[in-house]
Design an enzyme around this catalytic site. Structure first.
Site, PDB file in Angstrom:
ATOM      1  N   SER A 176       7.826   3.818  -2.132  1.00 44.91           N
ATOM      2  CA  SER A 176       8.078   5.255  -2.195  1.00 44.91           C
ATOM      3  C   SER A 176       9.504   5.649  -1.838  1.00 44.91           C
ATOM      4  O   SER A 176       9.992   6.673  -2.286  1.00 44.91           O
ATOM      5  CB  SER A 176       7.101   6.007  -1.291  1.00 44.91           C
ATOM      6  OG  SER A 176       7.132   5.480   0.016  1.00 44.91           O
ATOM      7  N   HIS A 204       3.233   5.721  -6.762  1.00 47.88           N
ATOM      8  CA  HIS A 204       4.447   6.020  -7.539  1.00 47.88           C
ATOM      9  C   HIS A 204       4.529   5.297  -8.871  1.00 47.88           C
ATOM     10  O   HIS A 204       5.398   5.583  -9.682  1.00 47.88           O
ATOM     11  CB  HIS A 204       5.681   5.715  -6.695  1.00 47.88           C
ATOM     12  CG  HIS A 204       5.715   6.500  -5.434  1.00 47.88           C
ATOM     13  ND1 HIS A 204       6.165   7.793  -5.385  1.00 47.88           N
ATOM     14  CD2 HIS A 204       5.279   6.199  -4.181  1.00 47.88           C
ATOM     15  CE1 HIS A 204       6.038   8.249  -4.150  1.00 47.88           C
ATOM     16  NE2 HIS A 204       5.487   7.304  -3.404  1.00 47.88           N
ATOM     17  N   LYS A 235       1.063  12.994  -7.819  1.00 47.85           N
ATOM     18  CA  LYS A 235       2.460  12.755  -8.191  1.00 47.85           C
ATOM     19  C   LYS A 235       2.621  12.878  -9.712  1.00 47.85           C
ATOM     20  O   LYS A 235       2.574  13.984 -10.227  1.00 47.85           O
ATOM     21  CB  LYS A 235       2.927  11.449  -7.566  1.00 47.85           C
ATOM     22  CG  LYS A 235       3.073  11.682  -6.054  1.00 47.85           C
ATOM     23  CD  LYS A 235       3.259  10.509  -5.175  1.00 47.85           C
ATOM     24  CE  LYS A 235       3.315  10.993  -3.719  1.00 47.85           C
ATOM     25  NZ  LYS A 235       3.044   9.973  -2.732  1.00 47.85           N
TER      26      LYS A 235
HETATM   27  C1  LIG Z   1       2.269  10.104  -1.480  1.00 45.11           C
HETATM   28  C2  LIG Z   1       1.719   8.786  -1.080  1.00 45.11           C
HETATM   29  C3  LIG Z   1       0.430   8.658  -0.540  1.00 45.11           C
HETATM   30  C4  LIG Z   1      -0.393   9.847  -0.171  1.00 45.11           C
HETATM   31  O1  LIG Z   1      -0.891  10.508  -1.276  1.00 45.11           O
HETATM   32  P1  LIG Z   1      -1.282  12.048  -1.132  1.00 45.11           P
HETATM   33  O2  LIG Z   1      -2.174  12.302  -2.268  1.00 45.11           O
HETATM   34  O3  LIG Z   1      -0.006  12.819  -1.186  1.00 45.11           O
HETATM   35  O4  LIG Z   1      -1.957  12.196   0.193  1.00 45.11           O
HETATM   36  C5  LIG Z   1      -0.046   7.393  -0.305  1.00 45.11           C
HETATM   37  N1  LIG Z   1       0.698   6.301  -0.552  1.00 45.11           N
HETATM   38  C6  LIG Z   1       1.944   6.394  -1.030  1.00 45.11           C
HETATM   39  C7  LIG Z   1       2.725   5.150  -1.295  1.00 45.11           C
HETATM   40  C8  LIG Z   1       2.507   7.637  -1.296  1.00 45.11           C
HETATM   41  O5  LIG Z   1       3.746   7.722  -1.731  1.00 45.11           O
END
Ligand SMILES: *Cc1c(COP(=O)(O)O)cnc(C)c1O
Length: 389
Positions: A176, A204, A235
């Site tokens: 991330s 991601h 995302k």
């Molecule tokens: C954003 C993210 C999460 C959490 O996901 P949400 O739906 O925003 O709670 C988990 N793991 C990674 C690697 C992330 O980047």
């Protein structure tokens, strides 16, 4: 209260105090904050689908059919036919037998790892894994062993000491904060050798890399080889929620034992409708993904040519490593004053001494957006001696 004030003061002294910015428009390449216009270059809305008319219509249609709230947790009255459809869709998309939805990716990680592992388990976790993975490990009570980032020699050496225990190897697919891709083929091979389960957090990678955007496992042709595929719908998919896909037994198990799944109200049907439609769009429309990756690579080359340290990114996530938190914050602040919004990321989100600007692109950014941001990045980068010249 003394404890709280003390802690706040120390955080401020270290330059780690955080304040929020409130956006007044849809998440898109240009947004309005406090009535002013900004180029947004740090969003996770990678495919630019957050203000898609098709997705807005899907939400409105679902609200007209199902109302707004879900009214219950998934095991009581909060499961709708549309939840089931999305779970089947995710399983197909990921090339696994079955799938399930959590309310967030964070809840998917803590719920899955804590349901699966206990004190008898050893969990091998990449040092740069997302905080929700680390929290899941801590909550589980299992022994957490962190291996050096993407370092397979280190993972091998650590696994060697734990033959015969219940082992789980867990990694981000696309990292991330660094934008690099985990070496899944090597991880799968080590997992076989040491009889460990594998788990990939593809927050991601999903929607961006792999065949039809199916993510990191697909990118390496490893569908079906990873035991636990986890990710988020928040995302590239531009909605909300987390998911886990895998074999039927895994999903049945998690639906029965995962506390963050059981003890929380289900996501609203309209949210589910958006996720479902977004995955359909992603499967059909490969131009958004290729635009995103081509433009990210083009922008990366420009940043490198200007002398910025961007690590080994392969994706739409481009870090600009600064080091000092103070300078990273100053950089972000001056960019903001000049109309470019790129968040500074500091510890504990990244390791000490690696504070950075985290750039991430959207498929809907234009060359004009990026060139304008680049000019400002270079000017401020020089002024703060982040780059030479
Ligand atoms: C954003 C993210 C999460 C959490 O996901 P949400 O739906 O925003 O709670 C988990 N793991 C990674 C690697 C992330 O980047």
């Amino acid at each position: 209260m003394e404890y709280i004030n003390d802690k706040l003061l120390k955080t401020k002294e270290k330059g780690l105090f955080r304040v929020l910015k409130y956006i007044q428009t849809a998440q898109s390449p240009r947004v309005k904050i406090d009535g002013k216009n900004f180029i947004l270059l740090g969003s996770n809305n990678y495919l630019g689908l957050c203000d898609s008319p098709i997705l807005k219509k899907a939400a409105i249609d679902a609200i007209n059919k199902y109302g707004v709230g879900s009214g219950g947790s998934r095991l009581t009255t909060g499961s709708y036919d549309i939840h089931k459809r999305l779970e089947k869709k995710l399983a197909l998309f990921k090339g696994t037998q079955d799938g399930m939805i959590f309310n967030t990716g964070y809840m998917a990680n803590i719920g899955t790892i804590s349901a699966l592992c206990n004190r008898q388990w050893v969990i091998f976790s990449d040092r740069l894994n997302h905080a929700s993975i680390v929290d899941g490990c801590l909550l589980s009570g299992g022994k957490l062993i962190r291996y050096a980032h993407c370092n397979m020699d280190d993972l091998y050496n650590k696994l060697k000491n734990y033959r015969g225990t219940n082992n789980l190897i867990v990694t981000d697919g696309v990292f991330s904060m660094d934008g690099d891709i985990a070496p899944l083929p090597d991880i799968v091979e080590l997992a076989r050798k040491f009889k460990a389960l594998t788990m990939v957090d593809d927050a991601h990678g999903t929607g961006v890399i792999g065949k039809n955007g199916a993510g990191t496992c697909s990118y390496y042709d490893l569908e079906g080889e990873i035991d636990i595929n986890m990710g988020t719908l928040s995302k590239a998919i531009a909605s909300e929620g987390g998911y886990v896909t895998g074999n039927c037994e895994l999903i049945d198990y998690l639906k029965n034992f995962s506390r963050s799944f059981i003890y929380s109200t289900a996501l609203a049907p309209s949210t589910i409708a958006v996720s479902l439609k977004a995955i359909e769009i992603i499967e059909k429309d490969n131009t958004r993904r290729s635009d995103l990756l081509n433009m990210s690579n083009w922008f990366l080359c420009k940043l490198r040519a200007a002398g910025f340290n961007t690590l080994d990114t392969k994706t739409q996530i481009i870090p600009i490593i600064i080091g000092s938190s103070d300078i990273a914050v100053q950089f972000s602040k001056e960019l903001f004053e000049s109309g470019v919004y790129i968040p500074a990321i500091r510890p504990p989100s990244v390791p000490e001494g690696s504070s950075r600007l985290r750039i991430s692109l959207m498929a809907t950014h234009t060359e004009e957006d990026l060139l304008e941001a680049l000019t400002k990045l270079i000017a401020i980068g020089k002024k703060l001696s982040v780059i030479g010249g």
